[in-house]
Design a protein around this motif. Structure first.
Motif, PDB file in Angstrom:
ATOM      1  N   GLN A  94      60.195  -4.538   2.865  1.00  0.00           N
ATOM      2  CA  GLN A  94      61.121  -4.766   3.983  1.00  0.00           C
ATOM      3  C   GLN A  94      61.933  -6.024   3.724  1.00  0.00           C
ATOM      4  OE1 GLN A  94      58.634  -4.703   7.600  1.00  0.00           O
ATOM      5  NE2 GLN A  94      59.958  -3.040   8.291  1.00  0.00           N
ATOM      6  N   ARG A  95      63.213  -5.934   3.980  1.00  0.00           N
ATOM      7  CA  ARG A  95      64.092  -7.098   3.896  1.00  0.00           C
ATOM      8  C   ARG A  95      64.075  -7.799   5.249  1.00  0.00           C
ATOM      9  NH1 ARG A  95      67.002  -7.047  -0.662  1.00  0.00           N
ATOM     10  NH2 ARG A  95      67.066  -5.089  -1.810  1.00  0.00           N
ATOM     11  N   PHE A  96      64.099  -9.128   5.212  1.00  0.00           N
ATOM     12  CA  PHE A  96      64.107  -9.902   6.439  1.00  0.00           C
ATOM     13  C   PHE A  96      64.833 -11.215   6.180  1.00  0.00           C
ATOM     14  CE2 PHE A  96      60.247 -10.985   4.175  1.00  0.00           C
ATOM     15  CZ  PHE A  96      60.129 -12.361   4.304  1.00  0.00           C
ATOM     16  N   THR A  97      65.211 -11.863   7.241  1.00  0.00           N
ATOM     17  CA  THR A  97      65.897 -13.145   7.179  1.00  0.00           C
ATOM     18  C   THR A  97      65.063 -14.174   7.928  1.00  0.00           C
ATOM     19  OG1 THR A  97      68.050 -12.049   7.136  1.00  0.00           O
ATOM     20  CG2 THR A  97      68.034 -14.374   7.810  1.00  0.00           C
ATOM     21  N   ILE A  98      64.999 -15.379   7.373  1.00  0.00           N
ATOM     22  CA  ILE A  98      64.414 -16.484   8.132  1.00  0.00           C
ATOM     23  C   ILE A  98      65.565 -17.356   8.600  1.00  0.00           C
ATOM     24  CG2 ILE A  98      62.932 -18.508   8.125  1.00  0.00           C
ATOM     25  CD1 ILE A  98      61.152 -17.188   6.146  1.00  0.00           C
ATOM     26  N   GLU A  99      65.637 -17.542   9.897  1.00  0.00           N
ATOM     27  CA  GLU A  99      66.617 -18.433  10.500  1.00  0.00           C
ATOM     28  C   GLU A  99      65.916 -19.768  10.755  1.00  0.00           C
ATOM     29  OE1 GLU A  99      69.071 -14.928  12.842  1.00  0.00           O
ATOM     30  OE2 GLU A  99      67.821 -16.312  14.004  1.00  0.00           O
ATOM     31  N   SER A 100      66.455 -20.839  10.196  1.00  0.00           N
ATOM     32  CA  SER A 100      65.838 -22.167  10.292  1.00  0.00           C
ATOM     33  C   SER A 100      66.819 -23.145  10.907  1.00  0.00           C
ATOM     34  CB  SER A 100      65.448 -22.683   8.898  1.00  0.00           C
ATOM     35  OG  SER A 100      64.649 -21.767   8.210  1.00  0.00           O
ATOM     36  N   ARG A 101      66.290 -24.016  11.762  1.00  0.00           N
ATOM     37  CA  ARG A 101      67.158 -25.012  12.402  1.00  0.00           C
ATOM     38  C   ARG A 101      66.364 -26.267  12.717  1.00  0.00           C
ATOM     39  NH1 ARG A 101      69.338 -25.469  18.305  1.00  0.00           N
ATOM     40  NH2 ARG A 101      67.400 -24.395  18.714  1.00  0.00           N
ATOM     41  N   VAL A 102      66.944 -27.416  12.393  1.00  0.00           N
ATOM     42  CA  VAL A 102      66.364 -28.694  12.799  1.00  0.00           C
ATOM     43  C   VAL A 102      66.623 -28.841  14.294  1.00  0.00           C
ATOM     44  CG1 VAL A 102      66.445 -31.205  12.536  1.00  0.00           C
ATOM     45  CG2 VAL A 102      66.736 -29.739  10.525  1.00  0.00           C
ATOM     46  N   LEU A 103      65.546 -29.005  15.070  1.00  0.00           N
ATOM     47  CA  LEU A 103      65.682 -29.147  16.520  1.00  0.00           C
ATOM     48  C   LEU A 103      65.967 -30.579  16.928  1.00  0.00           C
ATOM     49  CD1 LEU A 103      62.730 -26.896  17.724  1.00  0.00           C
ATOM     50  CD2 LEU A 103      65.164 -26.331  17.655  1.00  0.00           C
ATOM     51  N   GLY A 104      65.388 -31.545  16.192  1.00  0.00           N
ATOM     52  CA  GLY A 104      65.586 -32.945  16.525  1.00  0.00           C
ATOM     53  C   GLY A 104      64.358 -33.765  16.201  1.00  0.00           C
ATOM     54  N   PHE A 105      64.256 -34.921  16.838  1.00  0.00           N
ATOM     55  CA  PHE A 105      63.233 -35.922  16.520  1.00  0.00           C
ATOM     56  C   PHE A 105      62.517 -36.377  17.774  1.00  0.00           C
ATOM     57  CE2 PHE A 105      67.111 -36.498  14.076  1.00  0.00           C
ATOM     58  CZ  PHE A 105      66.668 -36.467  12.764  1.00  0.00           C
ATOM     59  N   ASP A 106      61.271 -36.819  17.604  1.00  0.00           N
ATOM     60  CA  ASP A 106      60.642 -37.658  18.619  1.00  0.00           C
ATOM     61  C   ASP A 106      60.489 -39.027  17.966  1.00  0.00           C
ATOM     62  OD1 ASP A 106      58.338 -37.568  17.021  1.00  0.00           O
ATOM     63  OD2 ASP A 106      57.186 -36.343  18.414  1.00  0.00           O
ATOM     64  N   ASP A 107      59.587 -39.871  18.441  1.00  0.00           N
ATOM     65  CA  ASP A 107      59.493 -41.209  17.873  1.00  0.00           C
ATOM     66  C   ASP A 107      58.767 -41.249  16.523  1.00  0.00           C
ATOM     67  OD1 ASP A 107      57.121 -40.547  19.172  1.00  0.00           O
ATOM     68  OD2 ASP A 107      56.657 -42.621  19.680  1.00  0.00           O
ATOM     69  N   LYS A 108      58.169 -40.118  16.093  1.00  0.00           N
ATOM     70  CA  LYS A 108      57.414 -40.115  14.833  1.00  0.00           C
ATOM     71  C   LYS A 108      57.784 -38.994  13.873  1.00  0.00           C
ATOM     72  CE  LYS A 108      53.238 -42.243  16.598  1.00  0.00           C
ATOM     73  NZ  LYS A 108      51.811 -42.135  16.777  1.00  0.00           N
ATOM     74  N   ALA A 109      58.384 -37.914  14.371  1.00  0.00           N
ATOM     75  CA  ALA A 109      58.510 -36.726  13.531  1.00  0.00           C
ATOM     76  C   ALA A 109      59.828 -35.981  13.760  1.00  0.00           C
ATOM     77  CB  ALA A 109      57.336 -35.793  13.786  1.00  0.00           C
TER      78      ALA A 109
END
Length: 187
Positions: A94-109
């Protein structure tokens, strides 16, 4: 070993042929379920999802320019926490796509969302699985890259910041710091 080859294929060849992205754009990385991805039930093994998410994140980092920043500053990313929720199985070829996005930061990660997507019955993208990653950037010389330095390099996070629930998740699943005591005591 096959994940190493998949990673090199994407980072060295495929990512560079795809359009550049902004730091917070959604990266779409295409894959196919290989025989080496399957478990005894003949669908993609749950652990393989995490490995393929790694490959897709590297593709995103190359395309959004963060890879070059990391190399110049001698940083590297590590996963501190991750979780995934499954909705439908992926089967052989099966072919599939991974959609990836940086959501943001907290004070450590840094937080990243990733979705495994295939066309649904109506042809629209349908989510098969969804994962969230809490990561850090480390220096090759030692130590963690502070969040203000990451924001300076990548730009401020979009919108209103992280959703409250993901910050709580990051805090709830965090283990003690590497130099702190972390006894294995079952309750």
């Amino acid at each position: 070993m096959h994940m190493l080859f998949r990673t090199l294929l994407h980072v060295l060849f495929l990512s560079r042929r795809r359009p550049d992205l902004g730091h917070y754009d959604v990266a779409k990385t295409r894959f196919i379920t290989l025989p080496t991805d399957l478990d005894i039930n003949r669908h993609m093994n749950n652990g393989v999802y995490f490995s393929i998410m790694d490959v897709a994140r590297f593709d995103m980092l190359v395309r959004n320019g963060i890879w070059n920043v990391m190399r110049e500053r001698e940083w590297y990313p590590v996963v501190a926490s991750e979780t995934i929720t499954f909705r439908k199985s992926l089967s052989l070829w099966q072919r599939f796509t991974i959609e990836s996005r940086v959501l943001g930061f907290d004070d450590k990660a840094v937080y990243v969302e990733q979705r495994f997507v295939r066309p649904g019955p109506d042809g629209q993208p349908e989510v098969y699985a969804q994962g969230f990653i809490r990561g850090r950037f480390l220096r090759k010389s030692g130590g963690t890259v502070p969040i203000p330095e990451l924001i300076e390099a990548f730009g401020t996070q979009p919108g209103d910041g992280l959703p409250d629930w993901i910050e709580r998740w990051g805090q709830d699943v965090a283990l003690p710091a590497t130099r702190a005591a972390a006894p294995s005591v079952w309750r």
